[in-house]
Design an enzyme around this catalytic site. Structure first.
Site, PDB file in Angstrom:
ATOM      1  N   LYS A 133     -33.708  -2.584   3.666  1.00 41.26           N
ATOM      2  CA  LYS A 133     -33.680  -1.648   4.797  1.00 41.26           C
ATOM      3  C   LYS A 133     -35.021  -0.912   4.917  1.00 41.26           C
ATOM      4  O   LYS A 133     -35.903  -1.082   4.080  1.00 41.26           O
ATOM      5  CB  LYS A 133     -32.498  -0.688   4.653  1.00 41.26           C
ATOM      6  CG  LYS A 133     -31.151  -1.409   4.519  1.00 41.26           C
ATOM      7  CD  LYS A 133     -30.738  -2.158   5.790  1.00 41.26           C
ATOM      8  CE  LYS A 133     -29.743  -3.267   5.542  1.00 41.26           C
ATOM      9  NZ  LYS A 133     -28.377  -2.894   5.260  1.00 41.26           N
TER      10      LYS A 133
HETATM   11  C1  LIG Z   1     -26.900  -3.388   5.139  1.00 43.11           C
HETATM   12  C2  LIG Z   1     -25.845  -3.132   6.146  1.00 43.11           C
HETATM   13  C3  LIG Z   1     -24.629  -2.528   5.824  1.00 43.11           C
HETATM   14  C4  LIG Z   1     -24.228  -2.229   4.424  1.00 43.11           C
HETATM   15  O1  LIG Z   1     -25.143  -1.430   3.765  1.00 43.11           O
HETATM   16  P1  LIG Z   1     -25.026  -1.292   2.167  1.00 43.11           P
HETATM   17  O2  LIG Z   1     -25.834  -0.078   1.865  1.00 43.11           O
HETATM   18  O3  LIG Z   1     -25.599  -2.535   1.588  1.00 43.11           O
HETATM   19  O4  LIG Z   1     -23.598  -1.119   1.845  1.00 43.11           O
HETATM   20  C5  LIG Z   1     -23.737  -2.249   6.842  1.00 43.11           C
HETATM   21  N1  LIG Z   1     -24.002  -2.564   8.121  1.00 43.11           N
HETATM   22  C6  LIG Z   1     -25.152  -3.156   8.472  1.00 43.11           C
HETATM   23  C7  LIG Z   1     -25.404  -3.456   9.907  1.00 43.11           C
HETATM   24  C8  LIG Z   1     -26.096  -3.481   7.493  1.00 43.11           C
HETATM   25  O5  LIG Z   1     -27.224  -4.104   7.839  1.00 43.11           O
END
Ligand SMILES: *Cc1c(COP(=O)(O)O)cnc(C)c1O
Length: 387
Positions: free
Chosen positions: A184
């Site tokens: 992210k």
């Molecule tokens: C990465 C992601 C999640 C989950 O995030 P985590 O921190 O890995 O639990 C949920 N929704 C979207 C759209 C994502 O890209």
């Protein structure tokens, strides 16, 4: 061809983050503590939220937010098929029914104009996902939520730094859930944050995230705390650790710079692919917004090629270019095909994107030479596989 493999994403971790983690480890305070509090305050101020609850992941944030809605079996939650599985899986795990609304063909965000027809008396919430870091069109979503008394939960996993009509995601009149997974825009290793203006909700999620212990219970082993504690309700174990927040504290001040680097690379790609008709580059929304460029996701026009998208990705890998897949639409996954099939052709834009999308390398430490390698490899694969 490149001699070294270029991954599609890579976190930028400097000595600041490393030294802070080492300091946490040496301090004897590893789990939830003062650094989590610092990160919470800094993130809350950055996005402009009233309350922020740090968690172990965005998935945990989705889970606890949906639990706090106190859903009944058969309640419906509207969301997009073009998302990571956890958005939809948390709805299922909370006993509700995910109702998928098709996406816009250009931005790949949920098509706000198609939400109304999916609202029923059982609808409780709408979960838009700011796909790739580009804000959904929130005004019509908020208008529907107001008209039908629905909760808006923004899946803001891609959207740290995203703005909608001059406002940061996290500061709108809703609940927004951010992710700090290593792919992210900023990372804490694993981690997430729920932001809201609703004090009662923030309090409830805070309780649920750590065994149902009263909010400042982590202090019970510190000099200022008392070892006694009270369980106010049965809770989960979704707290963020200080060694995670130690990373986040130093990532957050770099976020705007990271986004700027991502935007430069995205613009380079857009210009470089302008005359490549086998690739549809991502569209920009027509309203005022700031794209956080979490992903760069062109669609491969497979009908102009002799190969499908998966082979296209394999060919790029042979040229040492990594790609990601964000996303195979949720209704194409085995469990959802089996247990919650949607009528064939009812989500045509999601079906179209799902079979053609790929994520090209995009991360702040990429150089323009890396980006040129990506463009050359993509053009090479197309040239060798044109119909
Ligand atoms: C990465 C992601 C999640 C989950 O995030 P985590 O921190 O890995 O639990 C949920 N929704 C979207 C759209 C994502 O890209």
């Amino acid at each position: 061809m490149r001699s070294e493999f270029l991954p599609f994403s890579k976190p930028t971790i400097d000595d600041d983050e490393i030294n802070e983690v080492v300091a946490s480890l040496k301090s004897g305070w590893i789990t939830t503590g003062p650094k989590v509090k610092r990160f919470e305050e800094a993130f809350k101020a950055y996005v402009g939220a009233s309350y922020a609850v740090p968690l172990s992941s965005a998935t945990a944030g989705l889970h606890l937010t949906l639990i706090a809605l106190k859903l009944d079996e058969g309640d419906e939650i509207i969301t997009t098929p073009m998302t990571f599985a956890s958005t939809v899986s948390m709805i299922v795990l909370c006993g509700a029914k995910p109702v998928l609304v098709d996406i816009e063909p250009g931005t790949l965000n949920i098509d706000a104009a198609k939400i109304r027809e999916k609202i029923t008396p059982r609808t409780k919430a709408i979960i838009p996902v700011h796909f790739a870091g580009q804000s959904c069109d929130m005004d019509p979503i908020f208008a529907l939520a107001k008209e039908f008394g629905l909760t808006v939960i923004e899946d803001a996993a891609h959207a740290a730094g995203t703005e909608y009509k001059g406002k940061r995601i996290g500061s709108l009149d809703s609940i927004s859930i951010f992710s700090f997974h290593p792919n992210k825009n900023i990372t804490t290793g694993e981690g997430g944050m729920v932001c809201t203006a609703d004090e009662t909700l923030a309090e409830e999620i805070s309780l649920l995230k750590f065994h149902g212990m009263s909010r400042e219970a982590w202090k019970r082993f510190a000099a200022s705390g008392t070892p006694n504690y009270d369980i106010l309700l049965p809770g989960y174990k979704y707290n963020m650790m200080d060694i995670q927040a130690a990373i986040g504290i130093h990532q957050l001040p770099k976020l705007d710079g990271f986004i700027e680097k991502r935007r430069e690379i995205a613009e380079f790609y857009k210009a470089a692919f302008a005359d490549v008709h086998e690739l549809a580059t991502p569209a920009l929304a027509p309203y005022d917004q700031r794209h956080a460029w979490h992903l760069y996701t062109p669609l491969v026009r497979v009908e102009k090629l002799t190969i499908d998208r998966d082979t296209f990705m394999a060919e790029l890998k042979n040229l040492n270019i990594g790609t990601g897949l964000h996303y195979k639409a949720i209704h194409h996954h085995a469990w959802y095909r089996e247990n919650m099939p949607v009528p064939a052709g009812s989500l045509p834009n999601a079906d179209y994107a799902s079979d053609r999308i790929l994520s090209l390398p995009l991360f702040p430490a990429m150089t323009m030479d890396d980006a040129r390698d990506v463009v050359a490899a993509v053009k090479d694969v197309i040239a060798r596989n044109r119909k």
